[in-house]
Design an enzyme around this catalytic site. Structure first.
Site, PDB file in Angstrom:
ATOM      1  N   ASP A 155      52.179  68.745  56.965  1.00 20.96           N
ATOM      2  CA  ASP A 155      51.909  69.127  55.584  1.00 20.96           C
ATOM      3  C   ASP A 155      50.645  68.414  55.088  1.00 20.96           C
ATOM      4  OD1 ASP A 155      52.623  70.520  53.306  1.00 20.96           O
ATOM      5  OD2 ASP A 155      54.650  69.715  53.237  1.00 20.96           O
ATOM      6  N   ASP A 173      53.568  77.813  48.629  1.00 19.93           N
ATOM      7  CA  ASP A 173      54.946  78.075  49.062  1.00 19.93           C
ATOM      8  C   ASP A 173      55.490  79.406  48.566  1.00 19.93           C
ATOM      9  OD1 ASP A 173      54.632  75.564  50.008  1.00 19.93           O
ATOM     10  OD2 ASP A 173      56.301  74.672  48.905  1.00 19.93           O
TER      11      ASP A 173
HETATM   12  C1  GLA Z   1      55.215  71.705  50.971  1.00 18.69           C
HETATM   13  C2  GLA Z   1      55.304  72.773  52.057  1.00 18.69           C
HETATM   14  C3  GLA Z   1      56.725  73.299  52.132  1.00 18.69           C
HETATM   15  C4  GLA Z   1      57.691  72.158  52.406  1.00 18.69           C
HETATM   16  C5  GLA Z   1      57.539  71.077  51.365  1.00 18.69           C
HETATM   17  C6  GLA Z   1      58.295  69.814  51.709  1.00 18.69           C
HETATM   18  O1  GLA Z   1      55.394  72.245  49.719  1.00 18.69           O
HETATM   19  O2  GLA Z   1      54.403  73.794  51.794  1.00 18.69           O
HETATM   20  O3  GLA Z   1      56.820  74.297  53.108  1.00 18.69           O
HETATM   21  O4  GLA Z   1      57.445  71.646  53.694  1.00 18.69           O
HETATM   22  O5  GLA Z   1      56.183  70.690  51.208  1.00 18.69           O
HETATM   23  O6  GLA Z   1      58.161  68.822  50.734  1.00 18.69           O
END
Ligand code: GLA
Length: 577
Positions: free
Chosen positions: A184, A271
């Site tokens: 990430d 996301d």
């Molecule tokens: C980010 C990523 C997600 C997830 C969260 C975890 O938002 O894009 O897919 O992994 O972090 O905290």
């Protein structure tokens, strides 16, 4: 004898010719390490559990994957997302697991995930883990409560890779036995001196080198360098190459242009949420990017949200669309539901072998857009055996009558086309064109067989998985809000809304000029071809074809036609792996 026919059109932008990057190498330079000849499939804990993840929840879903037969259909990776880390032991930098949540890790003085990954391996599955490229993770940046976050001093809370790349990667892959890592990026962007967590004394400031909203405030080489270092460390810790390396920086830092050279999958947007509008945003971030995916490296519009909100068992049309579209995009198929409770109707969607086969087709061609309008899109992908996969996608809220034409599939209009509906299994046969009606939010998806328009060849844009824009002419990413807009899924309607965000789009497109216009040279339009910016270099892997033919020209949409453009082609026999 087979041949390839390519129509290539360059847009002149007037940049000085940079000799070196344009010199042909005779090699395919796209990423091919790891185990992602086809997109990874499996399950991830985040959409179902966020940071409140534990061993029972993961194992419950893993068992259902095996018992339901989904594992046999290719769903192998069981990926732990954010939430597993307790802290970093300051004395030696060793990462500590939340052993209260993962009891199998607890029996040793220093908790270890080895028994956990052993168990998954014994079930015939693979194990995935999560980290962040910065010092802290996304949950540490964004979580409203402290409950599931690492505890202790500021140094103990630094569970991200940043200062421990080689040590952590070795721990994950060699010692703990993981096979997959998602990396990430919040640690690189959310811990500036003004961040709430830094001000509250919970995290050390790390001057952001990445800004999702502004490429001008992003250190692209710096970000890329860190991700390359992680990739090199993985290759050292897993010398047999049994790994998947997944980048998660949501399209920031111009990653859409370079992830194809650096990792196995790369998120193209922020996301996903279990909401139709959000599905569209994530899908849009990848749908025009077919040339930036190839066997070994895939666009990732995020995990499946089938099982929640607009994609739950009361919304089977939307759930089916989500699945079919992700398969057409050659997206990773990572289930995001608590499979212990997932109804059979949704399991059937996830288990549709005919649609999985489109995602997993060995040719690795992401679908291209054959027809595009605000409410309706027709996606077409060339499969390894020459068949076409076709998705007719109704994005809107009213039914649409569609004339699907053989030529949209690059099949001849005067020969029969046989199609099988991959949801209903009904067969259709037509010549020239056929009519169908797609309901709101429905995606009709077919496998089609017909007679090629090019009798003994294919257009380059029919096989984007074999074309690599090694240099795509984007010398300096510039904002183009008309092309891409990402939106935070949790923003509500407060503030000024989600402004268009651009962090590098890349400059090569299948069947269109780089900025979306119809390919057109000297007023003649071309349905098939590749649109690239000036100062580009394309690598083409040639699957047994004998001849390459190209028609080239400067597209009418070019803004600067005063400069001369040179086209050149080189051919290496038997040298391209
Ligand atoms: C980010 C990523 C997600 C997830 C969260 C975890 O938002 O894009 O897919 O992994 O972090 O905290």
């Amino acid at each position: 004898m087979k041949k390839i026919l390519a129509a290539i059109f360059l847009l002149s932008a007037g940049f000085a010719q940079a000799a070196d990057p344009l010199a042909p190498t005779g090699r395919w330079t796209g990423y091919s390490s790891g185990r992602a000849a086809t997109p990874p499939m499996g399950w991830n804990s985040w959409n179902a559990f966020a940071s409140a993840v534990d061993e029972d929840k993961v194992m419950g879903s893993a068992r259902r994957i095996v018992d339901s037969g989904l594992a046999r259909k290719g769903y192998h990776y069981i990926n732990l997302d954010d939430g597993w880390a307790a802290k970093r032991r300051v004395a030696d930098g060793h990462l500590m697991i939340r052993a209260d949540k993962f009891p199998s890790a607890a029996n040793k003085k220093t908790p270890t995930f080895k028994p956990y990954t052993d168990k998954l391996h014994a079930m015939g599955l693979k194990a995935g883990i999560y980290s962040d490229m910065g010092r802290n993770t996304c949950a540490q940046a964004w979580s409203a409560t402290d409950e599931d976050l690492p505890k202790g001093s500021v140094a103990e809370r630094e569970v991200g890779l940043h200062d421990f790349i080689e040590q952590d990667i070795d721990l994950y892959f060699r010692e703990w036995g993981f096979d997959y890592i998602k990396v990430d990026g919040c640690g690189l962007r959310d811990f500036g001196p003004n961040s709430a967590k830094v001000k509250a004394g919970q995290a050390r400031a790390l001057d952001p080198i990445m800004d999702l909203g502004a490429i001008s405030r992003t250190d692209v080489p710096g970000v890329q360098g860190l991700f390359r270092r992680v990739g090199a460390a993985i290759e050292r810790s897993r010398p047999n190459g049994d790994f998947v390396y997944s980048l998660c920086i949501w399209g920031a830092a111009n990653v859409r242009a370079w992830a194809k050279d650096v990792g196995n999958t790369s998120r193209t947007s922020d996301d996903i949420a279990p909401a139709w509008g959000r599905l569209l945003v994530n899908y849009d971030s990848a749908v025009h990017r077919a040339l930036y995916a190839h066997p070994g490296s895939w666009n990732d519009p995020d995990m499946l949200y089938i099982g929640a909100g607009d994609f739950d068992a009361d919304h089977l049309t939307e759930a089916r669309s989500h699945f079919a579209l992700w398969a057409m995009l050659n997206s990773p198929l990572l289930i995001g539901a608590d499979l212990r409770k997932t109804p059979d109707a949704l399991m059937d969607i996830l288990g549709n072998a005919d649609i999985i086969a489109l995602d997993q087709d060995a040719a690795g061609n992401q679908a291209t857009v054959a027809y595009d309008s605000s409410d309706l899109q027709i996606l077409v992908k060339t499969l390894g055996n020459g068949d076409k996969a076709v998705a007719v996608f109704n994005r809107g809220s009213g039914a649409i009558d569609v004339n699907l034409q053989a030529t949209q599939l690059r099949f001849r209009g005067d020969a029969p086309v046989e199609m099988t509906d991959l949801w209903t299994k009904k067969q259709v046969s037509f010549t020239k064109e056929t009519q169908l009606r797609v309901a709101p939010r429905e995606t009709a998806v077919f496998r089609a067989h017909g007679t090629r328009m090019l009798a003994n060849g294919v257009y380059l844009s029919e096989q984007p998985g074999q074309v690599n824009p090694a240099v795509d002419g984007v010398t300096r990413p510039v904002a183009d809000p008309a092309i891409f807009r990402t939106a935070a899924g949790w923003g509500g309607t407060r503030g000024a809304g989600d402004r268009p965000q651009y962090a590098g789009w890349g400059g090569a497109r299948a069947d269109s000029a780089p900025y979306g216009q119809t390919l057109q040279v000297a007023r003649k339009t071309f349905a098939a071809g590749i649109g690239v910016l000036v100062n580009s270099r394309l690598e083409v892997r040639n699957g047994g074809h004998q001849r390459f033919t190209a028609q080239v020209g400067v597209d009418d949409s070019a803004t600067d036609k005063a400069n001369a453009v040179t086209f050149s082609a080189n051919y290496w026999r038997n040298r391209i792996p």
